[in-house]
Design an enzyme around this catalytic site. Structure first.
Site, mmCIF file in Angstrom:
data_model
loop_
_atom_site.group_PDB
_atom_site.id
_atom_site.type_symbol
_atom_site.label_atom_id
_atom_site.label_comp_id
_atom_site.label_asym_id
_atom_site.label_seq_id
_atom_site.Cartn_x
_atom_site.Cartn_y
_atom_site.Cartn_z
ATOM 1 C CE1 TYR A 1 -3.252 -2.868 0.290
ATOM 2 C CE2 TYR A 1 -3.394 -2.519 2.654
ATOM 3 C CZ TYR A 1 -3.773 -3.210 1.528
ATOM 4 O OH TYR A 1 -4.676 -4.233 1.637
ATOM 5 C CG HIS B 1 -1.767 -8.766 -0.427
ATOM 6 N ND1 HIS B 1 -1.226 -7.537 -0.193
ATOM 7 C CD2 HIS B 1 -3.089 -8.526 -0.604
ATOM 8 C CE1 HIS B 1 -2.165 -6.611 -0.222
ATOM 9 N NE2 HIS B 1 -3.308 -7.192 -0.474
ATOM 10 C CB SER C 1 -13.858 -4.258 0.058
ATOM 11 O OG SER C 1 -12.557 -3.939 -0.376
ATOM 12 N N PRO C 2 -15.725 -4.261 3.348
ATOM 13 C CG PRO C 2 -15.748 -3.683 5.613
ATOM 14 C CD PRO C 2 -14.832 -3.780 4.425
ATOM 15 N N GLY D 1 -17.292 1.449 0.091
ATOM 16 C CA GLY D 1 -18.005 2.652 0.510
ATOM 17 C C GLY D 1 -19.388 2.772 -0.106
ATOM 18 C CG PHE D 2 -22.238 1.366 -3.859
ATOM 19 C CD1 PHE D 2 -22.304 2.346 -4.846
ATOM 20 C CD2 PHE D 2 -23.394 0.650 -3.578
ATOM 21 C CE1 PHE D 2 -23.480 2.594 -5.532
ATOM 22 C CE2 PHE D 2 -24.571 0.884 -4.261
ATOM 23 C CZ PHE D 2 -24.614 1.860 -5.247
ATOM 24 C CB SER E 1 -21.847 4.793 2.984
ATOM 25 O OG SER E 1 -21.524 5.421 1.754
#
Ligand SMILES: NC(=O)c1ccc[n+]([C@@H]2O[C@H](COP(=O)([O-])OP(=O)(O)OC[C@H]3O[C@@H](n4cnc5c(N)ncnc54)[C@H](OP(=O)(O)O)[C@@H]3O)[C@@H](O)[C@H]2O)c1
Length: 333
Positions: free
Chosen positions: A56, A132, A210-211, A215-216, A218
């Site tokens: 990252y 990973h 990516s739970p 962000g979608f 939200s």
């Protein structure tokens, strides 16, 4: 915050903090001092589980995120569980914003990675070290053997696999017990529920990355949302396209109405749904904002009954939904 156990003995906060987006994949990197403050506020709120990875980075520092996490957690090292990852690099020749990934889990590469991560994190041990991505050129048993050695040497205390399959979990666990897998999991990406039986049989935790479907879920984005081209992966994620936003309205309405009945927010329902499903699921939502950090932590207090979870699952299986981002391309070299 409520605590959960990953594997046999790794005690973590029920909600962890994904630190990736502070440096990588969500537009230009955030201000480092601000993110250091945010991470220490996270610890104050009760997050004790922080996720990063060797890969990252930013355009100026390929390992920026680990250095940031190391710096921010210096005063709290003994109070927190740090997870990081090895075993991939980006294909720099790929012109897509989300460069393809090249897996590389050769033992000598892992050895070099672990030393770099320890140094950047400013610690003498990593609490949870994940592969990973699977490397088809290196048997998973060989990787597990390296992990067993690193545990013996005290450089790591637990290990896991990211985007794991049942076959790899079983093979890896037979050589060196696996503490957790870290796979994509959200209301829009439920494909790894298939792993629940093997995780229960072998007592392995499920860390959900990516739970919030990036962000979608939200509901804070619409067809006019725009994302920085060249640095923000959301600019190419299918769930953020205008037609997808339209297609997903019923899902967002469902989340809103449940949120109203539970006196919660749609994000809290998304996270509570998975935490209430299984006691060994730990979501690690990422954010750059304090109010969201607090909101996400609050989801551990929202309770859904097993009946409510099952009913919700049924609706999720039937409701119209767009495609969701499934990860960057993997190139095997
Ligand atoms: N193992 C792997 O291969 C892998 C892959 C991807 C990610 N991960 C890990 O998983 C972590 C989380 O995944 P992710 O960041 O991809 O996806 P995510 O947690 O589903 O979504 C993050 C996005 O959601 C927004 N957000 C967070 N909380 C919110 C809230 N309460 N209200 C509205 N928006 C909210 C954030 O925006 P703001 O910053 O603006 O709040 C951010 O853009 C990463 O940080 C990383 O550590 C692992």
């Amino acid at each position: 915050m409520e605590q959960r156990i990953l594997g046999k003995d790794l005690k973590v906060s029920a909600v962890g903090l994904g630190c990736m987006g502070m440096s990588h994949a969500y537009g230009s990197p955030a201000d480092k001092d601000e993110m250091c403050r945010l991470i220490s506020q996270a610890v104050d709120i009760g997050y004790n589980f922080l996720d990063t990875a060797e890969i990252y980075g930013t355009s100026t520092d390929p390992h920026d995120n680990e250095s940031l996490v190391g710096k921010a957690l210096k005063p709290y090292r003994n109070k927190v569980i740090i997870s990081t990852k090895f075993g991939i690099r980006f294909d720099e020749n790929d012109k897509n914003v989300n460069h393809a990934l090249i897996p590389d889990s050769r033992p000598e590469v892992i050895r070099k990675s672990v030393e770099g991560s320890l140094k950047r994190l400013g610690t003498d041990h990593i609490d949870l070290y994940y592969q990973h991505r699977f490397d088809p050129n290196v048997p998973i048993e060989e990787v597990a053997g390296v992990m067993a050695d690193l545990i013996k040497e005290g450089k790591i205390t637990h290990w896991g696999l990211s985007e794991a399959t049942e076959e790899n979990i079983r093979k890896a666990n037979a050589v060196c017990p696996v503490t957790a897998i870290q796979n994509r999991y959200s209301m829009m990406a439920r494909q790894y529920e298939i792993l629940f039986p093997v995780l229960e049989e072998l007592r392995i935790g499920f860390v959900a990355f990516s739970p919030l479907a990036n962000g979608f879920l939200s509901g804070k984005y619409n067809e006019n949302s725009s994302f920085e081209k060249g640095t923000d992966y959301r600019s190419v994620m299918p769930q953020f396209k205008a037609e997808a936003v339209k297609k997903n309205q019923k899902l967002l309405e469902l989340l809103n109405s449940l949120a109203n009945t539970k006196n919660a927010t749609p994000v809290q329902i998304s996270l509570a749904w998975m935490m209430c499903k299984k006691p060994y699921i730990v979501p690690i939502p990422g954010t750059r904002k304090l109010d969201r950090l607090i909101e996400n932590a609050g989801s551990a207090e929202i309770k859904l009954t097993q009946k409510e979870v099952t009913e919700l699952d049924k609706i999720l299986a039937e409701i119209e939904m767009s495609e969701v981002f499934g990860g960057s391309k993997i190139i095997n070299k």
